[in-house]
Design an enzyme around this catalytic site. Structure first.
Site, mmCIF file in Angstrom:
data_model
loop_
_atom_site.group_PDB
_atom_site.id
_atom_site.type_symbol
_atom_site.label_atom_id
_atom_site.label_comp_id
_atom_site.label_asym_id
_atom_site.label_seq_id
_atom_site.Cartn_x
_atom_site.Cartn_y
_atom_site.Cartn_z
ATOM 1 N N ASP A 297 48.711 38.647 41.563
ATOM 2 C CA ASP A 297 47.966 39.981 41.842
ATOM 3 C C ASP A 297 48.957 41.076 41.823
ATOM 4 O OD1 ASP A 297 45.705 38.514 42.314
ATOM 5 O OD2 ASP A 297 46.617 38.008 44.284
ATOM 6 N N HIS B 175 43.267 39.032 35.470
ATOM 7 C CA HIS B 175 44.176 40.166 35.116
ATOM 8 C C HIS B 175 42.991 41.298 35.032
ATOM 9 C CE1 HIS B 175 47.627 37.669 33.509
ATOM 10 N NE2 HIS B 175 47.599 37.682 34.724
#
EC number: 6.3.4.4
Length: 446
Positions: A22, A50
């Site tokens: 992340d 993503h």
């Protein structure tokens, strides 16, 4: 910047997360793709998430490389990825509805192990079993990634190439399902998975997949020789690596840069520059140790500021991310195992308005001090962080694209990260938008 390949062999960049995932890899991959002709996923599965923001429009990708958002760029799914055909086509259809051409630009290695419905069933049943037994959950996404990698390592996986041969696929599937149904019903107290349902769905996917099946290793090597610049897109993060992460609270693949070679079928000499993506603070989803974790659930705390301003929710699961101070000792470990060439610091703008910042430079562990993250969850859980305090800044950094226009305190913060980790900062992201990026050194020209 151009998508035209050079006359000589291409230059290749590997993008890896240096924390627990992340970190903002998707945005940077998308941005760097302006200078590349091919983007490669080399590990993980659809447990990755993503997020790209282009012209204010948010797009979430889980399996398809982020380069798909750039017209004309080829995208490759390498042999190191475990592939859920169902999730792949779900993602393809979503992109096609948005007007993105996918199928003619996506190449999938025939050596990819398949994720099938019983893998997710086992994943979920195991986490439930752990919880009922009083054992802390690993914190998997429940998407079957781990069980699919287990089949690969045990040399019993069904692979993409098996879909071309229905009789062979059926025989292997029957044998594999017998094993997994035994575990599901006899040990995990979960229902069995039906053979016909799995087989029929797989055969439908087979016809759709065939035009995209490829010898990805050969295509990548040929593209490199023809002058194409390639971008290898890592998923998750270094501290989730099955060998180098906070084991056992890790994913089931190698997330480090070295796996770009094995997971795509290229030699390590083709990996020219390693870019480590690093948030300006730390986050983690799921269980496992997190030395610099703050109180991120209660309003008025720094941790809550990071969580709310940073919009820290998992792309794949929607779970809230745990938040904490920047950990330079952790980053030092990541730099070591990845051989980082440079750093990209993301979400610098989230720190705007915090009066005082803390940066972890080491830990106290069992009466000793160390300046690098230990190996394994048990030791890491006992680490007490050693902090340096630095002044924050009140000015906004949102959308800044020139280093000299950053507040002096922000510049000093970045410089201190360089000093402690020994890795230069080459890029800085100041908002989720593709264009809000400060480039100090171009990875394709370094």
């Amino acid at each position: 910047m151009t998508n035209k390949p050079s006359a000589a062999t291409g230059r290749n960049v590997v993008v890896v997360g240096t924390q627990w995932g992340d970190e903002g890899k998707g945005k940077l991959v998308d941005w760097l793709t302006e200078m590349s002709q091919g983007v490669v996923r080399f590990q993980g599965g659809h447990n990755a998430g993503h997020t790209l923001v282009i012209n204010g429009v948010k797009t979430a990708l889980h399996l398809i490389p982020s380069g798909i958002m750039r017209p004309g760029v080829k995208c490759y799914i390498g042999n190191g990825v475990v592939l859920s055909a169902a999730k792949l086509f779900e993602e393809i259809e979503g992109l096609e509805k948005a007007g993105v051409e996918v199928r003619s630009r996506l190449r999938i290695s025939e050596a990819c192990p398949l994720i099938l419905p019983f893998h997710a069933a086992i994943d979920i049943a195991r986490e439930t079993f752990r919880e009922k037994g009083g054992t802390e959950k690993i914190g998997t996404t429940g998407r079957g990634i781990g069980p699919a990698y287990e089949d690969k390592i045990a040399r019993r996986a069904l692979r993409v190439q098996d879909l071309k041969y229905p009789e062979r696929f059926a025989a292997k599937l029957r044998e594999l399902l017998e094993l997994h149904n035994f575990v599901l019903t006899g040990f995990l107290n979960a229902p069995a998975v039906d053979f016909d349902t799995v087989y029929n769905e797989a055969m439908l996917h087979a016809e759709l997949l065939k035009p995209m099946m490829a010898d990805v290793s050969r295509e990548l090597n040929d593209a490199h020789q023809a002058g194409a610049n390639l971008l290898f897109e890592g998923a998750q993060g270094t501290l989730l690596d099955v060998d180098h992460g906070t084991y056992p609270y890790v994913t089931s693949s190698n997330c480090v840069a070295g796996n770009a070679a094995a997971g795509a079928g290229v030699g390590p000499g083709m990996l020219h520059y390693i870019l480590g993506i690093t948030k300006a603070y730390c986050t983690r989803v799921g269980g496992g140790p997190f030395p610099t974790e703050l109180d991120w659930e209660n309003p008025g705390t720094v941790g809550y500021h990071l969580s709310s301003v940073g919009a820290e929710k998992g792309v794949t699961t929607g779970r809230s991310r745990r938040c904490g101070w920047f950990d330079a000792a952790l980053l030092k470990r990541s730099a070591q195992v990845n051989g980082l060439s440079g750093l990209c610091i993301t979400k610098l703008d989230v720190l705007d308005g915090i009066e005082e910042l803390k940066l972890c430079t080491g830990y106290e562990l069992d009466g000793q001090t160390t300046d690098i993250l230990p190996m394994g969850a048990d030791d890491i859980a006992r680490c007490v962080p050693i902090y340096e305090t630095m002044p924050g800044w009140s000015q906004t950094t949102v959308g800044v694209t020139e280093y000299d226009k950053l507040p002096a305190a922000a510049q000093r913060y970045l410089q201190r990260i360089e000093e402690v980790t020994g890795v230069p900062v080459h890029m800085i992201s100041t908002s989720p938008d593709r264009d809000h990026t400060i480039l100090l050194r171009n990875p394709y020209a370094a």
